[in-house]
Motif scaffolding. Structure first.
Motif, PDB file in Angstrom:
ATOM      1  N   GLY A 198       0.843  -1.184   0.000  1.00  0.00           N
ATOM      2  CA  GLY A 198       0.000   0.000   0.000  1.00  0.00           C
ATOM      3  C   GLY A 198       0.879   1.235   0.000  1.00  0.00           C
ATOM      4  O   GLY A 198       1.473   1.571   1.029  1.00  0.00           O
ATOM      5  N   GLY A 254      -0.118   4.332  -0.596  1.00  0.00           N
ATOM      6  CA  GLY A 254      -0.930   5.545  -0.439  1.00  0.00           C
ATOM      7  C   GLY A 254      -0.284   6.438   0.603  1.00  0.00           C
ATOM      8  O   GLY A 254       0.895   6.286   0.914  1.00  0.00           O
ATOM      9  N   GLY A 292       0.815   4.280   3.790  1.00  0.00           N
ATOM     10  CA  GLY A 292       1.941   3.403   3.454  1.00  0.00           C
ATOM     11  C   GLY A 292       3.218   4.198   3.227  1.00  0.00           C
ATOM     12  O   GLY A 292       4.298   3.817   3.679  1.00  0.00           O
ATOM     13  N   ASP A 341       2.331  -2.140  -4.311  1.00  0.00           N
ATOM     14  CA  ASP A 341       1.002  -1.550  -4.487  1.00  0.00           C
ATOM     15  C   ASP A 341       0.354  -2.219  -5.698  1.00  0.00           C
ATOM     16  O   ASP A 341       1.038  -2.721  -6.595  1.00  0.00           O
ATOM     17  CB  ASP A 341       1.102  -0.030  -4.711  1.00  0.00           C
ATOM     18  CG  ASP A 341      -0.217   0.664  -4.387  1.00  0.00           C
ATOM     19  OD1 ASP A 341      -0.270   1.398  -3.391  1.00  0.00           O
ATOM     20  OD2 ASP A 341      -1.204   0.436  -5.123  1.00  0.00           O
ATOM     21  N   ASP A 373      -1.862  -0.600  -7.640  1.00  0.00           N
ATOM     22  CA  ASP A 373      -2.142   0.448  -8.617  1.00  0.00           C
ATOM     23  C   ASP A 373      -0.963   0.663  -9.573  1.00  0.00           C
ATOM     24  O   ASP A 373       0.114   1.070  -9.160  1.00  0.00           O
ATOM     25  CB  ASP A 373      -2.439   1.740  -7.833  1.00  0.00           C
ATOM     26  CG  ASP A 373      -2.738   2.910  -8.747  1.00  0.00           C
ATOM     27  OD1 ASP A 373      -2.734   2.718  -9.982  1.00  0.00           O
ATOM     28  OD2 ASP A 373      -2.980   4.002  -8.228  1.00  0.00           O
ATOM     29  N   VAL A 392       0.183  -3.903   6.279  1.00  0.00           N
ATOM     30  CA  VAL A 392      -0.890  -3.747   5.311  1.00  0.00           C
ATOM     31  C   VAL A 392      -1.477  -2.351   5.453  1.00  0.00           C
ATOM     32  O   VAL A 392      -2.028  -2.022   6.504  1.00  0.00           O
ATOM     33  CB  VAL A 392      -1.989  -4.810   5.530  1.00  0.00           C
ATOM     34  CG1 VAL A 392      -3.152  -4.575   4.582  1.00  0.00           C
ATOM     35  CG2 VAL A 392      -1.414  -6.206   5.366  1.00  0.00           C
ATOM     36  N   ALA A 393      -1.343  -1.535   4.425  1.00  0.00           N
ATOM     37  CA  ALA A 393      -1.874  -0.165   4.439  1.00  0.00           C
ATOM     38  C   ALA A 393      -2.678   0.036   3.164  1.00  0.00           C
ATOM     39  O   ALA A 393      -2.398   0.928   2.365  1.00  0.00           O
ATOM     40  CB  ALA A 393      -0.731   0.846   4.557  1.00  0.00           C
ATOM     41  N   VAL A 394      -3.674  -0.816   2.982  1.00  0.00           N
ATOM     42  CA  VAL A 394      -4.532  -0.757   1.785  1.00  0.00           C
ATOM     43  C   VAL A 394      -5.979  -0.575   2.243  1.00  0.00           C
ATOM     44  O   VAL A 394      -6.274  -0.737   3.427  1.00  0.00           O
ATOM     45  CB  VAL A 394      -4.400  -2.061   0.955  1.00  0.00           C
ATOM     46  CG1 VAL A 394      -2.948  -2.297   0.553  1.00  0.00           C
ATOM     47  CG2 VAL A 394      -4.929  -3.267   1.730  1.00  0.00           C
ATOM     48  N   ALA A 424      -7.822  -5.793   1.951  1.00  0.00           N
ATOM     49  CA  ALA A 424      -6.926  -6.280   3.012  1.00  0.00           C
ATOM     50  C   ALA A 424      -6.784  -7.805   3.038  1.00  0.00           C
ATOM     51  O   ALA A 424      -5.675  -8.325   3.111  1.00  0.00           O
ATOM     52  CB  ALA A 424      -7.405  -5.762   4.366  1.00  0.00           C
ATOM     53  N   VAL A 445      -4.628  -9.113   0.214  1.00  0.00           N
ATOM     54  CA  VAL A 445      -3.216  -8.775   0.409  1.00  0.00           C
ATOM     55  C   VAL A 445      -2.589  -9.664   1.480  1.00  0.00           C
ATOM     56  O   VAL A 445      -1.477 -10.169   1.330  1.00  0.00           O
ATOM     57  CB  VAL A 445      -3.066  -7.281   0.789  1.00  0.00           C
ATOM     58  CG1 VAL A 445      -1.694  -7.001   1.372  1.00  0.00           C
ATOM     59  CG2 VAL A 445      -3.329  -6.414  -0.434  1.00  0.00           C
ATOM     60  N   ASN A 449      -2.024  -4.936  10.412  1.00  0.00           N
ATOM     61  CA  ASN A 449      -3.075  -4.561   9.479  1.00  0.00           C
ATOM     62  C   ASN A 449      -3.682  -3.210   9.862  1.00  0.00           C
ATOM     63  O   ASN A 449      -4.354  -3.110  10.881  1.00  0.00           O
ATOM     64  CB  ASN A 449      -4.157  -5.644   9.463  1.00  0.00           C
ATOM     65  CG  ASN A 449      -5.352  -5.237   8.638  1.00  0.00           C
ATOM     66  OD1 ASN A 449      -5.238  -4.422   7.729  1.00  0.00           O
ATOM     67  ND2 ASN A 449      -6.501  -5.821   8.960  1.00  0.00           N
ATOM     68  N   ALA A 466      -5.855  -1.667   7.928  1.00  0.00           N
ATOM     69  CA  ALA A 466      -7.199  -1.569   7.358  1.00  0.00           C
ATOM     70  C   ALA A 466      -8.217  -1.887   8.447  1.00  0.00           C
ATOM     71  O   ALA A 466      -8.019  -2.806   9.231  1.00  0.00           O
ATOM     72  CB  ALA A 466      -7.347  -2.539   6.194  1.00  0.00           C
TER      73      ALA A 466
END
Lengths: 210, 210
Positions: free
Chosen positions: B91, B93, B96, B117, B119, B152-154, B159, B162, B176, B178
């Motif tokens: 992640g 973003g 992250g 990531d 994306d 985990v930073a999504v 989540a 991932v 985590n 999320a």
DNA sequence: ACATGTTTGTTAATCTTTTAACAATATTTT
DNA sequence: AAAATATTGTTAAAAGATTAACAAACATGT
């Protein structure tokens, strides 16, 4: 308000989880959920769910379950989330910036309304549409924006000083991301969130199992 | 390793605090500290400090106290921090990115060695000198960099997926961020850190007292 | 309308964690 | 060298939190 007797710390954290699941369920059009469903989704036992809720009242129907929307509204009220809150962040470093931009706060009713930093280099910069201001302006802006909550994202050495300024300005609840213990008057609620310590929890448990 | 019986969860968090204070004391040249001093600095009771330490052995001298450096080393060993750990972040973003740049991790022995990531827009970008990679590369890079821990930073919706990928790649401990409960096999340690929930703790307590 | 099956709210039992008390051991003072 | 003081490690007591069990309340099917 509700608090007839002392509520376990952990219960508050679980109510947050429950509420998120209930909102989802409601949005899916579900009209009843059981303590078992809530429990499965949030990783606890059904008895725990019922006990947690029982501290605050009776929200379900025996033989049936709970109405997600209703229970969601109750829990949000219990948590003080039946209105929006204005939040100030001190520290415009990487962490403070990320927290200013974090979408998850607004979703739960928290509006980041001002950002402060001690570093003249950072003052004037724009983050999430907000101008970074000097600490001298904190007290005035807190009044202007009705700030009640603060987030401390500064180095450990500066944390106590920043907290003192916040308290002086009338902020009543503070999250401290600096890895240090700070003291506040009795009527101010403070919570420390130590990010590195979260990883240390993992390494401790990994060491344990071999 | 040490664990002769079950250790309270909270003890682990407190050991982190103690160790930070002890390091400071040692750096100041202090040669003995009492449980009372440790307690005051970390916001607990002296009895709590002694009890926490007693789970793991005898580290002090009756009538005297503890040697900061020695006790620090013991605690760091207990926490599994007598070596460095390689950490992957998924992640890229705002959160992250901030975590990738956060100095506090390296100070405690955690090296962020890769960032991923989903994306395509983000892939190839550089953060903290590291290239953001696609999730397809995760498994290979985890082996290459001996990654044992993951962050985990999504968004909540991504989540579980991932986490599954991380577990598949052999990661054994996960934080985590999320706000959702994810499941992992028994031999994987997971910890959820819900940032909004921290603020909710404050609003609950503020509501309580009026 | 009755029996069967669900699921809550609540009470009691169990388990866990914290606090308190104090004997054991070291240091300092007289 | 004895008495006074300090501080740990440990055991016991108290407090707190979770789990289990079950009566009460509702729904469904026969």
């Amino acid at each position: 308000m509700f608090k007839r007797f002392k509520i376990p710390e952990a219960t508050i954290g679980r109510l947050t989880s429950y509420s998120r699941f209930l909102k989802e369920a409601d949005e899916k059009g579900v009209t009843t959920v059981s303590s078992q469903q809530i429990a499965r989704a949030t990783g606890v036992t059904p008895a725990q769910v019922r006990k947690d809720l029982a501290y605050f009242g009776e929200f379900g129907t025996r033989g049936v379950g709970y109405n997600p929307r209703e229970l969601y509204n109750y829990i949000m009220k219990i948590l003080g989330l039946d209105r929006r809150w204005s939040v100030a962040i001190v520290g415009a470093g990487h962490l403070g910036t990320a927290l200013s931009l974090y979408k998850g706060f607004a979703e739960r009713g928290f509006d980041i309304t001002c950002i402060f930093d001690a570093d003249p280099e950072k003052i004037g910069k724009k983050i999430a549409g907000l101008e970074v201001r000097s600490l001298e302006e904190l007290s005035q802006k807190v009044k202007e924006y009705n700030v009640e909550l603060g987030i401390v994202a500064v180095p450990a050495a500066a944390a106590q000083e920043v907290v003192d300024i916040m308290v002086g300005a009338g902020i009543k609840g503070i999250i401290n991301f600096a890895p240090v213990n700070v003291s506040v008057p009795e009527d101010v609620v403070i919570r420390r969130v130590d990010l590195a310590s979260q990883l240390e929890y993992l390494t401790y448990h990994l060491g344990e199992t071999r």
